[in-house]
Write a protein that holds these residues in place. Sequence first.
Motif, PDB file in Angstrom:
ATOM      1  N   ASP A 142       0.831  -1.209   0.000  1.00 50.22           N
ATOM      2  CA  ASP A 142       0.000   0.000   0.000  1.00 50.22           C
ATOM      3  C   ASP A 142       0.865   1.258   0.000  1.00 50.22           C
ATOM      4  O   ASP A 142       0.536   2.254  -0.672  1.00 50.22           O
ATOM      5  CB  ASP A 142      -0.924  -0.001   1.216  1.00 50.22           C
ATOM      6  CG  ASP A 142      -1.982  -1.101   1.129  1.00 50.22           C
ATOM      7  OD1 ASP A 142      -2.163  -1.670   0.024  1.00 50.22           O
ATOM      8  OD2 ASP A 142      -2.616  -1.395   2.157  1.00 50.22           O
ATOM      9  N   TRP A 146       1.092   4.300  -2.826  1.00 51.74           N
ATOM     10  CA  TRP A 146       1.053   5.729  -2.503  1.00 51.74           C
ATOM     11  C   TRP A 146       2.205   6.472  -3.196  1.00 51.74           C
ATOM     12  O   TRP A 146       2.013   7.547  -3.767  1.00 51.74           O
ATOM     13  CB  TRP A 146       1.112   5.920  -1.005  1.00 51.74           C
ATOM     14  CG  TRP A 146       1.319   7.336  -0.552  1.00 51.74           C
ATOM     15  CD1 TRP A 146       2.368   7.829   0.144  1.00 51.74           C
ATOM     16  CD2 TRP A 146       0.435   8.449  -0.765  1.00 51.74           C
ATOM     17  NE1 TRP A 146       2.215   9.171   0.385  1.00 51.74           N
ATOM     18  CE2 TRP A 146       1.027   9.587  -0.171  1.00 51.74           C
ATOM     19  CE3 TRP A 146      -0.786   8.596  -1.398  1.00 51.74           C
ATOM     20  CZ2 TRP A 146       0.452  10.839  -0.185  1.00 51.74           C
ATOM     21  CZ3 TRP A 146      -1.377   9.858  -1.427  1.00 51.74           C
ATOM     22  CH2 TRP A 146      -0.769  10.956  -0.828  1.00 51.74           C
ATOM     23  N   ASN A 220     -11.084   1.239  -5.590  1.00 52.43           N
ATOM     24  CA  ASN A 220     -11.407   2.253  -4.584  1.00 52.43           C
ATOM     25  C   ASN A 220     -10.192   2.590  -3.723  1.00 52.43           C
ATOM     26  O   ASN A 220     -10.084   3.698  -3.205  1.00 52.43           O
ATOM     27  CB  ASN A 220     -12.564   1.771  -3.703  1.00 52.43           C
ATOM     28  CG  ASN A 220     -13.916   2.047  -4.341  1.00 52.43           C
ATOM     29  OD1 ASN A 220     -14.270   3.192  -4.615  1.00 52.43           O
ATOM     30  ND2 ASN A 220     -14.661   0.988  -4.612  1.00 52.43           N
ATOM     31  N   LYS A 221      -9.261   1.604  -3.567  1.00 51.94           N
ATOM     32  CA  LYS A 221      -8.034   1.910  -2.834  1.00 51.94           C
ATOM     33  C   LYS A 221      -7.201   2.943  -3.600  1.00 51.94           C
ATOM     34  O   LYS A 221      -6.692   3.908  -3.024  1.00 51.94           O
ATOM     35  CB  LYS A 221      -7.214   0.637  -2.617  1.00 51.94           C
ATOM     36  CG  LYS A 221      -5.900   0.868  -1.877  1.00 51.94           C
ATOM     37  CD  LYS A 221      -5.216  -0.442  -1.527  1.00 51.94           C
ATOM     38  CE  LYS A 221      -5.970  -1.153  -0.429  1.00 51.94           C
ATOM     39  NZ  LYS A 221      -5.236  -2.340   0.079  1.00 51.94           N
ATOM     40  N   LEU A 224      -8.850   6.390  -3.366  1.00 47.86           N
ATOM     41  CA  LEU A 224      -8.560   7.087  -2.107  1.00 47.86           C
ATOM     42  C   LEU A 224      -7.147   7.673  -2.119  1.00 47.86           C
ATOM     43  O   LEU A 224      -6.922   8.799  -1.656  1.00 47.86           O
ATOM     44  CB  LEU A 224      -8.730   6.117  -0.937  1.00 47.86           C
ATOM     45  CG  LEU A 224      -8.625   6.728   0.460  1.00 47.86           C
ATOM     46  CD1 LEU A 224      -9.703   7.780   0.676  1.00 47.86           C
ATOM     47  CD2 LEU A 224      -8.732   5.632   1.524  1.00 47.86           C
ATOM     48  N   HIS A 227      -7.106  10.652  -4.330  1.00 48.40           N
ATOM     49  CA  HIS A 227      -7.810  11.740  -3.638  1.00 48.40           C
ATOM     50  C   HIS A 227      -6.867  12.458  -2.670  1.00 48.40           C
ATOM     51  O   HIS A 227      -6.792  13.701  -2.672  1.00 48.40           O
ATOM     52  CB  HIS A 227      -9.013  11.183  -2.881  1.00 48.40           C
ATOM     53  CG  HIS A 227      -9.571  12.117  -1.862  1.00 48.40           C
ATOM     54  ND1 HIS A 227     -10.329  13.224  -2.187  1.00 48.40           N
ATOM     55  CD2 HIS A 227      -9.457  12.133  -0.505  1.00 48.40           C
ATOM     56  CE1 HIS A 227     -10.664  13.879  -1.083  1.00 48.40           C
ATOM     57  NE2 HIS A 227     -10.153  13.234  -0.054  1.00 48.40           N
ATOM     58  N   HIS A 228      -6.148  11.682  -1.846  1.00 42.78           N
ATOM     59  CA  HIS A 228      -5.244  12.304  -0.867  1.00 42.78           C
ATOM     60  C   HIS A 228      -4.111  13.055  -1.570  1.00 42.78           C
ATOM     61  O   HIS A 228      -3.712  14.139  -1.129  1.00 42.78           O
ATOM     62  CB  HIS A 228      -4.671  11.235   0.060  1.00 42.78           C
ATOM     63  CG  HIS A 228      -5.662  10.685   1.034  1.00 42.78           C
ATOM     64  ND1 HIS A 228      -6.451  11.478   1.835  1.00 42.78           N
ATOM     65  CD2 HIS A 228      -6.013   9.399   1.337  1.00 42.78           C
ATOM     66  CE1 HIS A 228      -7.230  10.741   2.593  1.00 42.78           C
ATOM     67  NE2 HIS A 228      -6.991   9.469   2.305  1.00 42.78           N
ATOM     68  N   ASP A 272     -16.749   4.475  -5.128  1.00 40.49           N
ATOM     69  CA  ASP A 272     -17.554   5.126  -4.091  1.00 40.49           C
ATOM     70  C   ASP A 272     -16.995   6.515  -3.817  1.00 40.49           C
ATOM     71  O   ASP A 272     -16.253   6.717  -2.839  1.00 40.49           O
ATOM     72  CB  ASP A 272     -17.546   4.279  -2.823  1.00 40.49           C
ATOM     73  CG  ASP A 272     -18.410   4.884  -1.723  1.00 40.49           C
ATOM     74  OD1 ASP A 272     -19.281   5.715  -2.054  1.00 40.49           O
ATOM     75  OD2 ASP A 272     -18.209   4.529  -0.541  1.00 40.49           O
ATOM     76  N   SER A 275     -17.163   8.444  -0.281  1.00 40.96           N
ATOM     77  CA  SER A 275     -16.309   8.136   0.866  1.00 40.96           C
ATOM     78  C   SER A 275     -15.034   8.961   0.894  1.00 40.96           C
ATOM     79  O   SER A 275     -14.218   8.809   1.801  1.00 40.96           O
ATOM     80  CB  SER A 275     -15.931   6.650   0.829  1.00 40.96           C
ATOM     81  OG  SER A 275     -15.168   6.354  -0.332  1.00 40.96           O
ATOM     82  N   LEU A 276     -14.839   9.843  -0.080  1.00 42.60           N
ATOM     83  CA  LEU A 276     -13.568  10.551  -0.196  1.00 42.60           C
ATOM     84  C   LEU A 276     -13.428  11.712   0.780  1.00 42.60           C
ATOM     85  O   LEU A 276     -12.336  12.028   1.217  1.00 42.60           O
ATOM     86  CB  LEU A 276     -13.396  11.070  -1.630  1.00 42.60           C
ATOM     87  CG  LEU A 276     -13.343  10.001  -2.719  1.00 42.60           C
ATOM     88  CD1 LEU A 276     -13.175  10.645  -4.087  1.00 42.60           C
ATOM     89  CD2 LEU A 276     -12.215   9.017  -2.438  1.00 42.60           C
TER      90      LEU A 276
END
Length: 694
Positions: A142, A146, A220-221, A224, A227-228, A272, A275-276
């Motif tokens: 993970d 990133w 979705n991972k 996210l 998004h960050h 989704d 959820s962000l």
Amino acid sequence: MEICREFVKKINVCKVHAEEVLPLEQLCKEVMQREEKMMTEGGLSEEDQTQLHQDLDKLWTQIRDEVQKTFSPDFDGAGLRAAVLCILQQEEMDRRWTGQSIGQSSGLGSSLGSGLDSGLDSGLVPGPVPVWRPNGTLLDHDELLWGMVQERLSHRPLQNGAGDQSKVESASTESEEALNQDTADVTEEVGRLAAQMRQDLLYIQKTVSPCYPDNMDILNKYLLLYHHCFSSHLQQLANASLNSSSRYCLLIWANHRYPRDMIDPELEGKVDPGSLGPLLPSDLLLKLQEQYLNDTQGTTQEWLQKVLKIETESWVNQSNVKPDSPHCYSFLAADVIQSSRRKRAFAPRAVLGPVQTVAFWTGVNSQSESASNSGQSGSTLTLEQLYLHSGAEQILDSSLLKVSCVGPEQRQMVTAHLDDFLYRYVQAVEEFVTGNHSTTASVLKAQLTCEEQFREFVLKQELDEQRRQSCLKSLNALRDCGYCSLTSGIRSKLKEQISGLWTAQWLDGSLPLVDSLLDFLDQKLELLTDLKPSCTQWVLGRLHRDVALRYFKNLLKTKRRNQKEQVGGANRMKDDVTKMDAFFTQQGSGSQWVSQLLLQVAEVLRLQDPDSVQLELLSLIQLCPDLSSDHISHLLLVKSGLSVHSIRSIKRSVKENRPLELSANQSCQFFSHLKVKWIQKKKRQLELSKCAQF
């Protein structure tokens, strides 16, 4: 473990036609077998453990290399699937080791397994947890994702092939350095980031997701993570020194476009976005909005003052004729509220391209700064030149669009400037009219065109009623100023033109009063030939009403008439009304209701039966609700055949049957323009004459 088995089945299906075993798979199998032996047989020698630890590091290196190929041209789906399987197997091994731990780890490392519950699945012999367990391969995976996302959204061009962590850190350093560049590039940078994110998510869904088990929800991972990263970039930009256009770009994305424009239609239902969370922290967003609104408010006020100054200065020596039209015209309203001669200040923004949201004052600032920095003599543009030759247009429309990036409630802030602007605008017109200028007529005709455009704008905007009425009050004053000035030569002669009304010559038809009036009007109305047709229609309608008011006022001033004179006068009045209606209709007036009103007044004069008079008055009230009791009283006083009792009875009945829902009708205002003070004086004179009779 069940997850691994299901995923292994998928991998085996993909390898039906492939006999070669990947080096990664072979290494993973060998490592797992040795570690399984270590668990079941109670341990390995120190040398074997050291070798196993090194092989696990080598395994992670190969896993990392396969994952980092995700966005590279040499991406291999089979390799990524094998890497993901290895990750899951390593996670399962972590679970098994930690699940069987009962005490101290081996002497090769620190005590990582102390305090963990005992008990090993499948009857395995409990033993110390090795130093490499748990190795957290999934967590490392993970973190690797990133770093890859950061590199994808970095400010430098993406390198082909895999990169190491040092490249990610280098990209992060270059991103920070890029923030020191000119903030004019903010909109382009945000657009690039958004396009990259959208493109990558679609690629992940089509190519990468099949390499992961469904329960990992890798799409979705990634969403996210993007998004960050996107949020982090925007926060850095928001903390930099920004101009109004850059703040607009950030706010429109934070409040409206994100995450909607990030999700390709093919991804709907598969991700989704709810959820962000917000794109910018609330405190930073509020700070950005406050700065932006202050800039927008100040700029809007400045440019409204500037366009009014330029407009008023042009009144003295310009013809106010639109180049492609024979009618007097001013660009003031078009420049303030909407663009009719230039393209819109805001170009359409493509979802998959750089965000071009340059407002009109951004172009002005850029030109001004360029001219100032060029150091060339005479290159500096004045505000007037910038206004006339740059994108400085549609001030309110642009401002309304700009504050929409904050929220619809901010529209009132912009429209408040319109209220103040219209007030100062009307004052300027009224002051100009008092001067002796040769261009007064053409200027007023042009301003009537502006008034029409401003009125349409005010009526369409979502304003609070108090502000709307304030704006309309200024526009009504502008209309009155233009109308009264343009028609002053006509209205000053109306009393003289209709002075013979209700004389014996008029009653017997020997005095062509209306014919003479219409000839006079026909000559005077030539001054309206260069007025915009829709404005001409309104001016003629207003003039038609004023002629009718003078006609009706002369009727009320006449003495009581006997029944024969009432009937004859009513018929003569109908002939006059028919002629006036035909004249004004031919000229372009749309106020046929004025003629209908006078015809009904004539009918009141003709009728002698009180009940019939009452019905006709009720019909007249439906057409013009502003017919008051005082007006009715004096109209009935012209009739000599009605007793005081009949007049009181008619007035009482009309009052009782007046339609209440028509009281607010503003479409046909006529009788309210007759001063009640004058009517009250006539009533008092009548009452005194009645008292003298007793």
